[in-house]
Design an enzyme around this catalytic site. Structure first.
Site, PDB file in Angstrom:
ATOM      1  N   CYS A  45      79.532 -35.164   2.713  1.00  0.00           N
ATOM      2  CA  CYS A  45      80.435 -34.055   3.054  1.00  0.00           C
ATOM      3  C   CYS A  45      79.736 -32.945   3.828  1.00  0.00           C
ATOM      4  CB  CYS A  45      81.090 -33.501   1.797  1.00  0.00           C
ATOM      5  SG  CYS A  45      79.938 -32.730   0.663  1.00  0.00           S
ATOM      6  N   VAL A 224      69.315 -27.874  10.136  1.00  0.00           N
ATOM      7  CA  VAL A 224      68.501 -29.025   9.726  1.00  0.00           C
ATOM      8  C   VAL A 224      69.291 -29.815   8.679  1.00  0.00           C
ATOM      9  CG1 VAL A 224      66.256 -29.804   8.907  1.00  0.00           C
ATOM     10  CG2 VAL A 224      66.417 -27.713  10.254  1.00  0.00           C
ATOM     11  N   GLY A 225      69.364 -29.297   7.480  1.00  0.00           N
ATOM     12  CA  GLY A 225      70.103 -30.024   6.427  1.00  0.00           C
ATOM     13  C   GLY A 225      71.575 -29.654   6.382  1.00  0.00           C
ATOM     14  N   ASN A 226      71.923 -28.539   7.000  1.00  0.00           N
ATOM     15  CA  ASN A 226      73.306 -28.038   7.018  1.00  0.00           C
ATOM     16  C   ASN A 226      73.798 -27.644   5.627  1.00  0.00           C
ATOM     17  OD1 ASN A 226      75.619 -27.422   8.615  1.00  0.00           O
ATOM     18  ND2 ASN A 226      76.665 -29.228   7.813  1.00  0.00           N
ATOM     19  N   GLY A 228      73.074 -24.862   4.191  1.00  0.00           N
ATOM     20  CA  GLY A 228      73.351 -23.430   4.213  1.00  0.00           C
ATOM     21  C   GLY A 228      74.465 -23.124   5.204  1.00  0.00           C
ATOM     22  N   SER A 312      66.073 -28.186   4.279  1.00  0.00           N
ATOM     23  CA  SER A 312      64.716 -27.980   4.800  1.00  0.00           C
ATOM     24  C   SER A 312      64.027 -26.813   4.114  1.00  0.00           C
ATOM     25  CB  SER A 312      64.764 -27.739   6.313  1.00  0.00           C
ATOM     26  OG  SER A 312      65.430 -26.532   6.577  1.00  0.00           O
ATOM     27  N   GLN A 734     100.236 -37.886 -14.116  1.00  0.00           N
ATOM     28  CA  GLN A 734     100.360 -38.514 -15.430  1.00  0.00           C
ATOM     29  C   GLN A 734     101.807 -38.775 -15.778  1.00  0.00           C
ATOM     30  OE1 GLN A 734      97.772 -35.018 -16.725  1.00  0.00           O
ATOM     31  NE2 GLN A 734      97.964 -36.190 -18.601  1.00  0.00           N
ATOM     32  N   ARG A 879      93.625 -31.756 -22.439  1.00  0.00           N
ATOM     33  CA  ARG A 879      93.080 -32.587 -23.521  1.00  0.00           C
ATOM     34  C   ARG A 879      92.875 -31.807 -24.835  1.00  0.00           C
ATOM     35  NH1 ARG A 879      88.039 -36.383 -21.780  1.00  0.00           N
ATOM     36  NH2 ARG A 879      88.606 -38.232 -22.928  1.00  0.00           N
ATOM     37  N   GLU A1228      91.969 -37.810 -27.048  1.00  0.00           N
ATOM     38  CA  GLU A1228      91.668 -36.377 -27.142  1.00  0.00           C
ATOM     39  C   GLU A1228      90.694 -35.992 -28.254  1.00  0.00           C
ATOM     40  OE1 GLU A1228      95.967 -35.922 -27.649  1.00  0.00           O
ATOM     41  OE2 GLU A1228      95.764 -34.127 -26.436  1.00  0.00           O
TER      42      GLU A1228
HETATM   43  C1  LIG Z   1      74.984 -27.821  -3.561  1.00  0.00           C
HETATM   44  C2  LIG Z   1      73.819 -26.953  -3.217  1.00  0.00           C
HETATM   45  C3  LIG Z   1      72.925 -26.594  -4.218  1.00  0.00           C
HETATM   46  C4  LIG Z   1      71.855 -25.781  -3.917  1.00  0.00           C
HETATM   47  N1  LIG Z   1      71.011 -25.408  -4.930  1.00  0.00           N
HETATM   48  C5  LIG Z   1      69.983 -24.592  -4.662  1.00  0.00           C
HETATM   49  C6  LIG Z   1      69.112 -24.155  -5.686  1.00  0.00           C
HETATM   50  O1  LIG Z   1      69.275 -24.522  -6.842  1.00  0.00           O
HETATM   51  N2  LIG Z   1      68.109 -23.314  -5.348  1.00  0.00           N
HETATM   52  C7  LIG Z   1      67.890 -22.904  -4.071  1.00  0.00           C
HETATM   53  O2  LIG Z   1      66.954 -22.180  -3.821  1.00  0.00           O
HETATM   54  N3  LIG Z   1      68.706 -23.292  -3.096  1.00  0.00           N
HETATM   55  C8  LIG Z   1      69.740 -24.113  -3.357  1.00  0.00           C
HETATM   56  N4  LIG Z   1      70.571 -24.481  -2.347  1.00  0.00           N
HETATM   57  C9  LIG Z   1      70.333 -23.943  -1.009  1.00  0.00           C
HETATM   58  C10 LIG Z   1      69.515 -24.896  -0.166  1.00  0.00           C
HETATM   59  O3  LIG Z   1      68.240 -25.070  -0.677  1.00  0.00           O
HETATM   60  C11 LIG Z   1      69.416 -24.307   1.214  1.00  0.00           C
HETATM   61  O4  LIG Z   1      70.718 -24.229   1.740  1.00  0.00           O
HETATM   62  C12 LIG Z   1      68.555 -25.151   2.116  1.00  0.00           C
HETATM   63  O5  LIG Z   1      67.232 -25.149   1.744  1.00  0.00           O
HETATM   64  C13 LIG Z   1      68.678 -24.677   3.540  1.00  0.00           C
HETATM   65  O6  LIG Z   1      68.076 -25.659   4.357  1.00  0.00           O
HETATM   66  P1  LIG Z   1      68.916 -26.433   5.454  1.00  0.00           P
HETATM   67  O7  LIG Z   1      67.971 -27.229   6.229  1.00  0.00           O
HETATM   68  O8  LIG Z   1      70.031 -27.184   4.836  1.00  0.00           O
HETATM   69  O9  LIG Z   1      69.474 -25.209   6.241  1.00  0.00           O
HETATM   70  P2  LIG Z   1      70.588 -25.156   7.340  1.00  0.00           P
HETATM   71  O10 LIG Z   1      71.926 -25.040   6.727  1.00  0.00           O
HETATM   72  O11 LIG Z   1      70.405 -26.249   8.305  1.00  0.00           O
HETATM   73  O12 LIG Z   1      70.193 -23.733   7.979  1.00  0.00           O
HETATM   74  C14 LIG Z   1      70.242 -22.595   7.185  1.00  0.00           C
HETATM   75  C15 LIG Z   1      69.797 -21.355   7.955  1.00  0.00           C
HETATM   76  O13 LIG Z   1      68.402 -21.375   8.177  1.00  0.00           O
HETATM   77  C16 LIG Z   1      68.113 -21.137   9.564  1.00  0.00           C
HETATM   78  N5  LIG Z   1      66.953 -21.946   9.901  1.00  0.00           N
HETATM   79  C17 LIG Z   1      66.742 -23.215   9.498  1.00  0.00           C
HETATM   80  N6  LIG Z   1      65.545 -23.614   9.969  1.00  0.00           N
HETATM   81  C18 LIG Z   1      65.019 -22.583  10.676  1.00  0.00           C
HETATM   82  C19 LIG Z   1      63.814 -22.402  11.391  1.00  0.00           C
HETATM   83  N7  LIG Z   1      62.905 -23.344  11.464  1.00  0.00           N
HETATM   84  N8  LIG Z   1      63.623 -21.220  11.993  1.00  0.00           N
HETATM   85  C20 LIG Z   1      64.541 -20.236  11.925  1.00  0.00           C
HETATM   86  N9  LIG Z   1      65.694 -20.362  11.246  1.00  0.00           N
HETATM   87  C21 LIG Z   1      65.927 -21.525  10.633  1.00  0.00           C
HETATM   88  C22 LIG Z   1      69.363 -21.532  10.292  1.00  0.00           C
HETATM   89  O14 LIG Z   1      69.473 -20.821  11.503  1.00  0.00           O
HETATM   90  C23 LIG Z   1      70.458 -21.198   9.311  1.00  0.00           C
HETATM   91  O15 LIG Z   1      70.856 -19.866   9.475  1.00  0.00           O
HETATM   92  C24 LIG Z   1      71.652 -25.303  -2.597  1.00  0.00           C
HETATM   93  C25 LIG Z   1      72.551 -25.678  -1.596  1.00  0.00           C
HETATM   94  C26 LIG Z   1      73.623 -26.487  -1.892  1.00  0.00           C
HETATM   95  C27 LIG Z   1      74.585 -26.851  -0.816  1.00  0.00           C
HETATM   96  S1  FES Z   2      82.275 -34.180  -1.893  1.00  0.00           S
HETATM   97 FE1  FES Z   2      81.243 -33.227  -3.525  1.00  0.00          FE
HETATM   98  S2  FES Z   2      79.191 -33.401  -2.869  1.00  0.00           S
HETATM   99 FE2  FES Z   2      80.285 -34.124  -1.193  1.00  0.00          FE
END
Ligand SMILES: Cc1cc2nc3c(=O)[nH]c(=O)nc-3n(C[C@H](O)[C@H](O)[C@H](O)COP(=O)(O)OP(=O)(O)OC[C@H]3O[C@@H](n4cnc5c(N)ncnc54)[C@H](O)[C@@H]3O)c2cc1C
Ligand code: FES
Length: 1297
Positions: A45, A224-226, A228, A312, A734, A879, A1228
């Site tokens: 997702c 990167v991971g999207n 955030g 990331s 249900q 339930r 239940e």
């Molecule tokens: C379900 C869920 C649970 C999570 N649980 C935790 C948790 O328990 N603890 C916690 O700490 N975090 C948690 N997170 C947050 C997650 O760790 C961060 O969203 C993640 O590390 C961001 O990395 P990304 O690559 O996905 O970022 P992206 O979504 O790809 O980017 C995030 C932001 O970082 C910027 N960015 C990325 N790389 C660079 C770069 N090299 N230079 C400059 N800017 C950059 C982007 O411009 C953007 O604004 C959770 C997220 C989700 C969705």
């Molecule tokens: S639909 Fe829940 S984690 Fe993707």
């Protein structure tokens, strides 16, 4: 990725935000340099499709299918009964499959990591059986675990046979596509640009190129991971026309050891960072790796594995979220950030990016983070990281911290100190002044005391806006520092025991965090008798009829139905006000939206918009006024889900606020706002009894609401058939008959034009009855208006906002009892928050009164129930239907009496338990023999007495960790109080080839009803289950079926199926008699030749239940299910965190028709009960807007919450003359037993309070969260941090009760 329509429906969409794991897929990439293929699990997702260029994606369909061959993982998950509703099963399969691709013989830690955060409404982890395939020596991966159960208890018949399992066929594994390998090897890496409808995706390959792009698009995020950016775009309306994907740039993927530490590229995934640090810790001396250890500590619980695999390192840092688990520890450890912009490179200390308190300065829009330098720790330097979250795994932290101290050589004099906190303010924050002040001080108690006071003074927490409790955060801040103090003191002692005393022995255990271990579960049940025919499946642990289809992703849910030609998607527009007049609705902008077809309002409803099941109506569309946030005002239909949602956001509604806005029970009482009738029950002479008792106590308990959180959200597809006003409705419900009735009434057509079909439901728990009827009417009205098929699949967020849930309760009680523990008088008042419409709230209140006695005979009892009418979404069936709340109240006053008399709670329970044939408080006869048997067996099997002693000993030896134990009995009355509501029908066809098509009025929502019905038909017709098929529940085959509710599905439909089969057999008898050695097929062919009808209906009239509320007496229940549970927990007094150590359940369910399915129901319900009583917390704004809208904010139990040892035994030799084959309905009852964990926690808290001389009587509310546990374990830290806690729940607007 899930929006990319490739018609592979196995990957499910449960939340869209990376929180539930239903969408897990395996991503494989090939690295030409190392010639290695990397497999990792990811949440589809959140995966942008463009990020998958060159990658192979394996969905559950690629793992195995019934058409080819199922995979051992799928087979084991299904045959070991690891699937119930099946909606999240493909996600489970993919997590485990990926694990096994990488680690054919996984350790239990790896298995736990793969399953961490997975939800446990259904799956109580039997996944250990999944690994067994791989070991050559025939041993299971878990064999190294201690066998924690007494051997002589292993009398159970196993629920599955491993002999059946197919071995792994390696040729079955999909290989990495050679063309992708060739592509990776031969094609030089080049910039990739993808243009979408609104967004451009650019993926550069060099740092220079990236820096140029940053100049050209300074506002474009790096994705990167999207994890955030994705949630911001999806849920917070953020839009980025350009996205830059830097993951392929080598500089951002470096791994370099230098003289003073380790440099890691910003694009490294958190999983990779975790692996690198783990290896480094093993390689380098301990003194050098303290920073690595502290970072790793946070990484273990950060997100789930799927998140860590894609998120990331740099993204976590740069997001600068207050909830980042890494930033505080990285900043405290003096990590450095390597930044680059065109023509410039620079290095800055990590702490600089938080210097302004909001995390906004320092890095310019043109700059990118290239890498992060993590230093080695030095001699005399200590580093630690802490976090506390609403759930131990896959949950964002409430507060976290990173701390570091460096001492003058050989001393305890502080040379350098860093303290950073997360979760406190907008971003990570530094206690700079505190650290400066303390530099030069000795590491001792005085320093500790001053440090705590300084920290609290320096870090000013703003008043709460999002429902978080500020006092708790402050307490955690100082408690974390204290924990650091202990850790460092202990290390100093290790370094120099002569000079540094270390810490008292009894403090030591708090230095160890709770760890999730693979739960060990045991299921014990009575096997069928030796005389039972081997072909007769009744009483045997038969696999869920859809188990394999769940595991292969072939099981079809509403959103999996193929598109109907011309189909439209519907998005609801809901009220943002709790109580207001609708002044105007402006749809002009919405109608201009791409792909928009129409906007549907109340004026499009051809007939009934309001349904009167009682005095107040249930409403489809708001007419002139809205009465809660989330009420549907209108709806947009468009050619895609995305277009419908985009347009829905553009509908402008103008409101005029109306008074009063009533959200809480107290406000409802103040405004005399109730649904009628109010109910009362009374027996004996309460007033007189209070005159004669030794003691009277009065108390109050608040019990919060609960969301159903079914994995499949509310879903429906309305298909107009084009003639005679006929419409097909495919609904996740249900109660198909009520859907048919409501839709017909809203369209103004007879019910015979509306055909409602239900194949299966991805979880319901009571939430898919009336609320679903209203939503189905919305879809039907739209389909009727547009003459097109309309699909409505609520997003998780909308589902949580629109639908209600379990009723919050406030109970006030007065209890009279003797010094010896006998309770002789109870006077109780229940206030139930019904929400804005009646739904079934009065029924829920009635049931709560009828079940108030739980397992106890109270001679003089008076109780009232009032249903409050408030401006919250309407609460509904869930339930247990009122019993989980009512029973908790009862057990609370039992515990209060124990506190007051000085007797143990179990003694008070025993003294007051029903003991002989007696009458309930509404004069129904009751035989409590099996209640007492359950209690005694539970006492014995759990070894309660010896464990009580062991726990007392543990508690003496541990100051900051305490254990608690509680044993709770249960009498769960079965019945719905109204005879016609338990009638049922079935329809059985036999075809000339001997195959049987069975249908009945029950709904499959995970509880295995169809499996059981096939077992019934198999026994009755004496043919194998494989000859019988169940297709769907439909109003066309079984009309007017009652809802599948109240644990009654198997009881009533089973009777109807039996009746139909017996009718058929009766017809066949003459033929069988004539040819007794013939086969089933011979008889059927002959019957056809003789023109004997091979189709029969079966009917069950229902139970003779009634209740006379005027007289306060009746026979509302047909029989009773009994049970008992004993739970043991351990709490961390510094954080309020807890661990469920062990639970033993004994349940009397008569003769189980299918022990595997029934035990699954008990386990699943129990874990859901743990959720209600200890974890699931709904938070609202003071305007009635729900904050907790998805799995990131609303935490339901996950694998880490299953008791480490979990045993369920079915009471043997129990018969029930009132239900089919002497069984009992079980959907239940297990839920309430989750409160044994609540009372075990209370026991642990009591032990803390006794030791500290705190007030003996104290009140705990539900859910008993870490916050409440910490508050009640009051100490110097709570005193420093906290304003009075006592009124915590009452004073909080955001937790309306
Ligand atoms: C379900 C869920 C649970 C999570 N649980 C935790 C948790 O328990 N603890 C916690 O700490 N975090 C948690 N997170 C947050 C997650 O760790 C961060 O969203 C993640 O590390 C961001 O990395 P990304 O690559 O996905 O970022 P992206 O979504 O790809 O980017 C995030 C932001 O970082 C910027 N960015 C990325 N790389 C660079 C770069 N090299 N230079 C400059 N800017 C950059 C982007 O411009 C953007 O604004 C959770 C997220 C989700 C969705
Ligand atoms: S639909 Fe829940 S984690 Fe993707």
């Amino acid at each position: 990725m899930t929006t990319f329509s490739v018609c592979l429906t196995g990957t499910k969409y449960g939340c869209g935000g990376g929180g539930c794991g239903a969408c897990t897929v395996m991503i494989s990439t090939y690295e030409p340099a190392s010639k290695k293929i990397r497999h990792y699990s990811a949440n589809a997702c959140l995966l942008p499709i463009c990020s998958l260029y060159g990658a192979a994606v394996t969905t559950v369909e690629g793992v195995g299918s019934t058409k080819t061959r199922i995979h051992p993982v799928q087979e084991r998950l299904a045959k070991c009964h690891g699937s119930q509703c099946g909606f999240c099963t493909p996600g489970m399969v993919m997590s485990i499959y990926t694990l096994l691709r990488n680690h054919p013989e996984p350790t239990s830690e790896q298995m736990i990591a793969a399953l961490a955060g997975k939800y446990c409404h259904f799956l109580v982890c039997r996944c250990e059986s999944i690994c067994c395939q791989r070991k050559a020596n025939g041993k299971c991966c878990l064999d190294q675990e201690d066998d924690l159960f007494d051997n002589k208890e292993k009398v159970s018949t196993s629920l599955f046979s491993t002999d059946e399992f197919q071995p792994l066929d390696p040729t079955q594994e999909l290989i990495f596509p050679p063309e992708l390998m060739r592509m990776a090897e031969n094609q030089p890496k080049r910039t990739l640009v993808f243009h979408g409808e609104r967004v451009t995706w650019i993926s550069p390959v060099s740092l220079d190129e990236l820096l140029d792009l940053k100049i050209a698009h300074p506002k474009a995020p790096l994705v990167v991971g999207n994890t955030g950016v994705g949630p911001d775009v999806k849920f917070r309306g953020v839009f980025h026309p350009v996205l830059i994907a830097p993951a392929r740039i080598p500089d951002l993927n470096v791994l370099k050891y230098t003289n003073d530490g380790l440099t890691l590229g910003a694009a490294c995934s958190l999983s990779l960072v975790k692996d690198i640090l783990t290896n480094a810790i093993a390689e380098f001396p301990e003194e050098k790796t303290r920073v690595f250890c502290a970072v790793l500590q946070q990484l273990r619980t950060l997100g789930g594995e799927q998140i860590r695999n894609v998120a990331s390192f740099g993204g976590n840092i740069i997001s600068r979220k207050s909830t980042s688990d890494l930033n505080p520890v990285l900043a405290a450890s003096n990590c450095m950030l390597n930044l680059a912009s065109r023509g410039q490179k620079r290095q800055i200390p990590m702490s600089d990016i938080f210097a302004d308190g909001v995390g906004n300065n320092t890095i310019t829009p043109e700059e990118v983070l290239v890498s992060i330098h993590i230093p080695y720790s030095r001699k005399g330097e200590y580093v630690a990281a802490f976090r506390q979250a609403p759930r131990r795994e896959n949950a964002l932290p409430i507060t976290n911290a990173g701390m570091r101290v460096l001492f003058e050589e050989g001393t305890d004099i502080i040379k350098d100190l860093s303290i950073f906190y997360g979760g406190a303010v907008l971003t990570t924050v530094c206690a700079k002044q505190t650290c400066q002040t303390l530099t030069g001080r000795h590491w001792n108690e005085q320093m500790l005391d001053e440090a705590c006071r300084l920290v609290l003074k320096e870090i000013a927490l703003p008043g709460s806006t999002d429902g978080e409790n500020v006092d708790y955060k402050k307490t955690l801040m100082v408690s974390f520092f204290y924990r650091f103090f202990l850790e460092v003191s202990q290390s100093l002692k290790t370094m120099d025991p002569c000079h540094f005393p270390g810490i008292p022995m009894e403090y030591g255990s708090v230095l160890k965090d709770f760890k999730t271990r693979m739960p060990q579960s045991i299921q014990i049940y009575q096997d069928v008798g030796p005389s039972q025919s081997p072909q007769d499946p009744v009483g045997r642990p038969v696999m869920h009829q859809s188990g394999i289809k769940h595991a292969t992703g072939e099981a079809v849910y509403i959103d999996d139905l193929p598109p109907v030609d011309g189909e439209l998607f519907l998005a609801a527009v809901t009220s943002s006000r709790a109580h207001a007049k609708i002044v105007s609705i402006d749809t002009s902008e919405a109608l201009k939206g791409a792909g928009v077809f129409d906007v549907i309002t109340v004026h499009d409803v051809p007939a009934a918009n309001e349904f009167y099941f009682s005095d107040d109506p249930e409403i489809i569309f708001a007419r002139n006024e809205v009465i809660c946030v989330g009420q549907i005002v209108c709806a947009v239909v468009a050619d895609s889900d995305v277009h419908a949602k985009q347009a829905a956001a553009k509908v402008k509604i103008e409101y005029e606020m109306l008074e009063p806005v009533i959200l809480t029970i107290e406000e409802a009482i103040k405004h005399n706002s109730f649904f009628e009738p109010k109910r009362k029950l009374e027996q004996g002479n309460v007033e007189e009894a209070f005159e004669t008792v030794d003691n009277i106590i009065e108390g109050e308990i608040c019990i919060g609401g609960q969301k159903h959180f079914y994995m499949e959200t509310q879903s429906m597809l309305a298909v107009p058939k084009g003639e005679d006003e006929e419409m097909d409705l495919y609904v996740s419900t249900q109660h198909p008959a009520i859907i048919q009735e409501m839709v017909a009434a809203s369209l103004g057509v007879p019910a015979n034009r509306i055909m409602c079909h239900v194949k299966r439901v991805g979880g319901a728990f009571g939430g898919k009855i009336l609320r679903t009827g209203l939503l189905a009417s919305v879809a039907a009205v739209a389909a009727n208006k547009t003459s097109r098929a309309v699909r409505l699949i609520l997003s998780r967020e909308d589902d949580m906002v629109i639908t209600g849930g379990r009723h919050p309760f406030i109970a006030k009680y007065k209890v009279g009892f003797m010094n010896d523990g006998r309770i002789t008088a109870v006077d109780a008042k229940y206030y139930v928050n019904g929400g804005c419409t009646p739904d079934e709230s009065v029924l829920v209140a009635e049931v709560s009164l009828l079940k108030i006695d739980n397992a106890y005979k109270i001679p003089n009892l008076r109780c009232w129930a009032y249903v409050c009418k408030t401006n919250l979404p309407s609460n509904t069936a869930f339930r247990g239907f009122g019993f989980p709340q009512s029973g908790l109240v009862t057990e609370t006053w039992i515990t209060d009496v124990a506190d007051k008399t000085g007797l143990s709670p179990e003694k008070i329970r025993e003294i007051n338990m029903y003991k002989k044939n007696e009458q309930t408080h509404f004069k129904q006869k009751l035989d409590p023999q099996n209640l007492i048997r359950c209690w005694n067996e539970c006492m014995e099997k759990s070894a309660y007495c010896s464990r009580r002693t062991a726990i007392n000993e543990f508690n003496k030896q541990n100051y900051w960790k305490k254990r608690g134990i509680a044993i709770v009995p249960m009498k769960f009355p079965f019945g719905v109080s109204t005879p016609y509501l338990s009638q049922a029908a079935a329809l059985v066809h036999i075809y000339t080839d001997g195959s049987v098509l069975l249908t009945h009025g029950g709904i499959e929502m995970g509880q295995g009803i169809h499996t059981k019905m096939i077992q019934v038909a198999s026994r009755e017709l004496n043919i194998p289950m494989s000859s019988i098929h169940f297709c769907e529940t439909s109003t066309t085959t079984v009309p007017n079926a009652c809802a599948s509710i109240g644990s009654a599905g198997t009881d009533v439909n089973g009777m109807a199926v039996k009746d139909a089969c017996q009718t058929l057999l009766k017809r066949l008898q003459p033929i069988i008699k004539k040819n007794p050695t013939g086969t089933w097929n011979d008889w059927i062919k002959e019957a056809f030749k003789q023109s004997v009808s091979l189709s029969a209906t079966g009917y069950f009239r229902g139970y003779n239940e009634y209740m006379d509320w005027e007289k306060g007496e009746g026979h509302p229940f047909t029989y009773f299910i009994f049970g008992a549970a004993c739970s043991e927990v351990e709490i961390n007094c510094l954080t309020g965190d807890h661990k469920n150590l062990r639970t033993d359940i004994i349940m009397d369910i008569g003769c189980s028709i299918n022990p595997a399915v029934d035990i699954g129901q008990i386990e699943g319900a129990f874990v859901q009960g743990i959720g209600l009583y200890t974890m699931e917390e709904l938070k609202y704004s003071s305007e009635g807007v729900l904050y907790t809208r998805g799995p990131d904010q609303y935490k339901i139990p996950a694998v880490c919450d299953i008791p480490e040892q979990f045993s369920v035994s079915l009471l043997s030799s129990s018969q029930n003359p009132y239900a089919i084959y002497a069984s009992k309905g079980i959907g239940e009852a297990g839920f309430f037993l989750g409160c044994s964990v609540f009372f075990a926690l209370r026991d642990a808290v009591t032990s803390v309070r006794n030791e500290r001389g705190l007030k003996k009587t104290f009140a705990l509310n539900s859910p008993l969260t870490a916050e409440q546990i910490r508050a009640n374990c009051a100490d110097a830290f709570t005193e420093m941090a906290v304003s009075p806690w006592s009124d915590l729940y009452k004073s909080q607007q955001f937790r309306p009760l």
